[in-house]
Design a protein around this motif. Structure first.
Motif, PDB file in Angstrom:
ATOM      1  N   HIS A 246       0.872  -1.177   0.000  1.00  0.00           N
ATOM      2  CA  HIS A 246       0.000   0.000   0.000  1.00  0.00           C
ATOM      3  C   HIS A 246       0.909   1.227   0.000  1.00  0.00           C
ATOM      4  N   SER A 247       0.515   2.279  -0.635  1.00  0.00           N
ATOM      5  CA  SER A 247       1.372   3.462  -0.698  1.00  0.00           C
ATOM      6  C   SER A 247       1.669   3.989   0.706  1.00  0.00           C
ATOM      7  N   GLU A 248       0.675   3.866   1.613  1.00  0.00           N
ATOM      8  CA  GLU A 248       0.912   4.343   2.972  1.00  0.00           C
ATOM      9  C   GLU A 248       1.788   3.386   3.791  1.00  0.00           C
ATOM     10  N   CYS A 249       2.004   2.167   3.244  1.00  0.00           N
ATOM     11  CA  CYS A 249       2.857   1.207   3.949  1.00  0.00           C
ATOM     12  C   CYS A 249       4.286   1.145   3.383  1.00  0.00           C
ATOM     13  N   PHE A 250       4.528   1.901   2.304  1.00  0.00           N
ATOM     14  CA  PHE A 250       5.837   1.833   1.651  1.00  0.00           C
ATOM     15  C   PHE A 250       6.799   2.797   2.364  1.00  0.00           C
ATOM     16  N   ASN A 251       7.301   2.355   3.512  1.00  0.00           N
ATOM     17  CA  ASN A 251       8.117   3.196   4.389  1.00  0.00           C
ATOM     18  C   ASN A 251       9.470   2.529   4.676  1.00  0.00           C
ATOM     19  N   CYS A 252      10.410   3.362   5.071  1.00  0.00           N
ATOM     20  CA  CYS A 252      11.738   2.859   5.455  1.00  0.00           C
ATOM     21  C   CYS A 252      11.611   1.906   6.641  1.00  0.00           C
ATOM     22  N   GLY A 253      12.296   0.752   6.536  1.00  0.00           N
ATOM     23  CA  GLY A 253      12.220  -0.223   7.611  1.00  0.00           C
ATOM     24  C   GLY A 253      12.932   0.206   8.875  1.00  0.00           C
ATOM     25  N   LYS A 254      13.685   1.285   8.819  1.00  0.00           N
ATOM     26  CA  LYS A 254      14.433   1.741   9.994  1.00  0.00           C
ATOM     27  C   LYS A 254      13.781   2.964  10.631  1.00  0.00           C
ATOM     28  N   CYS A 255      13.579   4.049   9.811  1.00  0.00           N
ATOM     29  CA  CYS A 255      13.052   5.295  10.377  1.00  0.00           C
ATOM     30  C   CYS A 255      11.585   5.537  10.040  1.00  0.00           C
ATOM     31  N   SER A 256      11.005   4.661   9.245  1.00  0.00           N
ATOM     32  CA  SER A 256       9.574   4.710   8.877  1.00  0.00           C
ATOM     33  C   SER A 256       9.201   5.900   8.004  1.00  0.00           C
ATOM     34  N   PHE A 264      15.345   4.372  -2.840  1.00  0.00           N
ATOM     35  CA  PHE A 264      15.452   3.485  -1.699  1.00  0.00           C
ATOM     36  C   PHE A 264      16.443   2.374  -2.034  1.00  0.00           C
ATOM     37  N   LEU A 265      16.842   1.679  -0.997  1.00  0.00           N
ATOM     38  CA  LEU A 265      17.753   0.550  -1.126  1.00  0.00           C
ATOM     39  C   LEU A 265      17.134  -0.654  -0.450  1.00  0.00           C
ATOM     40  N   THR A 266      17.511  -1.844  -0.864  1.00  0.00           N
ATOM     41  CA  THR A 266      16.984  -3.064  -0.254  1.00  0.00           C
ATOM     42  C   THR A 266      18.135  -3.856   0.363  1.00  0.00           C
ATOM     43  N   HIS A 267      17.789  -4.552   1.406  1.00  0.00           N
ATOM     44  CA  HIS A 267      18.740  -5.478   2.024  1.00  0.00           C
ATOM     45  C   HIS A 267      17.929  -6.669   2.505  1.00  0.00           C
ATOM     46  N   ASN A 268      18.198  -7.830   1.886  1.00  0.00           N
ATOM     47  CA  ASN A 268      17.360  -9.011   2.129  1.00  0.00           C
ATOM     48  C   ASN A 268      15.902  -8.640   1.818  1.00  0.00           C
ATOM     49  N   MET A 269      14.985  -8.739   2.769  1.00  0.00           N
ATOM     50  CA  MET A 269      13.572  -8.401   2.537  1.00  0.00           C
ATOM     51  C   MET A 269      13.216  -6.993   3.025  1.00  0.00           C
ATOM     52  N   GLU A 270      14.200  -6.255   3.512  1.00  0.00           N
ATOM     53  CA  GLU A 270      13.926  -4.920   4.054  1.00  0.00           C
ATOM     54  C   GLU A 270      14.177  -3.856   2.984  1.00  0.00           C
ATOM     55  N   ILE A 271      13.500  -2.711   3.145  1.00  0.00           N
ATOM     56  CA  ILE A 271      13.727  -1.535   2.296  1.00  0.00           C
ATOM     57  C   ILE A 271      14.124  -0.390   3.209  1.00  0.00           C
ATOM     58  N   PHE A 272      15.081   0.453   2.730  1.00  0.00           N
ATOM     59  CA  PHE A 272      15.609   1.540   3.546  1.00  0.00           C
ATOM     60  C   PHE A 272      15.712   2.809   2.697  1.00  0.00           C
ATOM     61  N   CYS A 273      15.526   3.935   3.386  1.00  0.00           N
ATOM     62  CA  CYS A 273      15.834   5.204   2.724  1.00  0.00           C
ATOM     63  C   CYS A 273      17.358   5.318   2.609  1.00  0.00           C
TER      64      CYS A 273
END
Length: 275
Positions: A246-256, A264-273
């Motif tokens: 969901h567009s509202e769920c597409f957030n950085c896995g660290k700082c949200s 953005f960048l990915t690491h394993n299954m996580e996405i990060f700013c």
């Protein structure tokens, strides 16, 4: 009876050798009787004298020559008549003025003849016919269209659609799905079988589904919240490789912080700013 006893009760003039009228066993000369007891004609307003026939109807009186139809002026003496708004009318005038007119032929439906009523209009029984086969409908079931009334067999033959589900005739209402007609009560969710005619629904392989069933069976799940992504009502979502958010769920896995429209960048299954 002596001469003195055979005098007019009113003017006391002798009645010997004269015409007279008895009223309550009392004799009156014709002149006095007419002046005292005569009824007045409803039409000409003149007294109805003893030498004239007095025609009476509901307490009202007429000379024989004045007892006429108020519309065509034909005599009503010894003929059937009817009263309307204090007027006397012959049967024909009463029918023309007061009787129903046939919706088809526009002629008067005469009193005593059978008439058919439908949607506030009246027909002669012989005029109330199927537009296709021209047979009288009578009290048989009918179906009405802008072009006229039809008996059920003719309507089904000429106009009816058949429900894609039950294959029976749709006589009124109905809905269309993928160009095919359905009864409202037959248009059901292919999953839970609830009616969809008043519900939002989704289609899959030409089968309709309620939103709950569609989401459960086919909708993609958000990689963040795991809830279905429907795309209904303008909802936006993000796709990346084989995952969706969901567009509202597409957030950085660290700082949200939201990553919509951002790098953005990915690491394993996580996405990060980038930060």
């Amino acid at each position: 009876m002596t001469t003195s006893q055979f005098d007019c009760q009113y003017c006391t003039a002798s009645l010997l050798g004269k015409k007279y009228v008895l009223k309550d066993n009392n004799p009156y000369c014709v002149s006095c009787y007419d002046r005292i007891f005569s009824n007045y004609c409803e039409e000409c307003k003149e007294p109805i004298e003893s030498n004239s026939k007095d025609l009476c109807y509901k307490g009202r009186h007429w000379h024989e020559g004045c007892f006429n139809c108020a519309k065509c002026n034909h005599s009503l003496v010894e003929k059937p008549f009817a009263a309307k708004d204090e007027r006397l009318l012959c049967s024909e005038c009463f029918s023309n003025e007061c009787s129903s007119k046939c919706f088809h032929c526009k002629k008067t439906i005469m009193p005593g003849s059978r008439k058919m009523e439908f949607k506030g209009n009246y027909w002669h029984e012989t005029c109330f016919v199927c537009e296709h086969c021209r047979q009288p409908i009578g009290t048989k079931p009918l179906i009405s269209k802008e072009t006229g009334n039809y008996c059920v067999p003719c309507f089904e033959k000429e106009f009816a659609h058949y429900c894609s589900f039950c294959k029976k005739v749709i006589t009124s209402g109905g809905i269309t799905f993928h160009g095919q007609p359905w009864h409202k009560e037959c248009f059901l969710c292919s999953g839970c079988r609830k009616e969809l005619c008043e519900e939002e629904f989704m289609s899959r392989d030409d089968y309709p589904f309620c939103l709950d069933c569609y989401n459960h069976l086919y909708a993609k799940k958000c990689a963040a919240c795991t809830k279905p992504i429907t795309g209904l009502k303008g909802a936006k979502f993000i796709c990346f490789q084989d995952r969706q958010w969901h567009s509202e769920c597409f957030n950085c896995g660290k700082c949200s912080v939201s990553l919509v429209g951002e790098g953005f960048l990915t690491h394993n299954m996580e996405i990060f700013c980038r930060k």
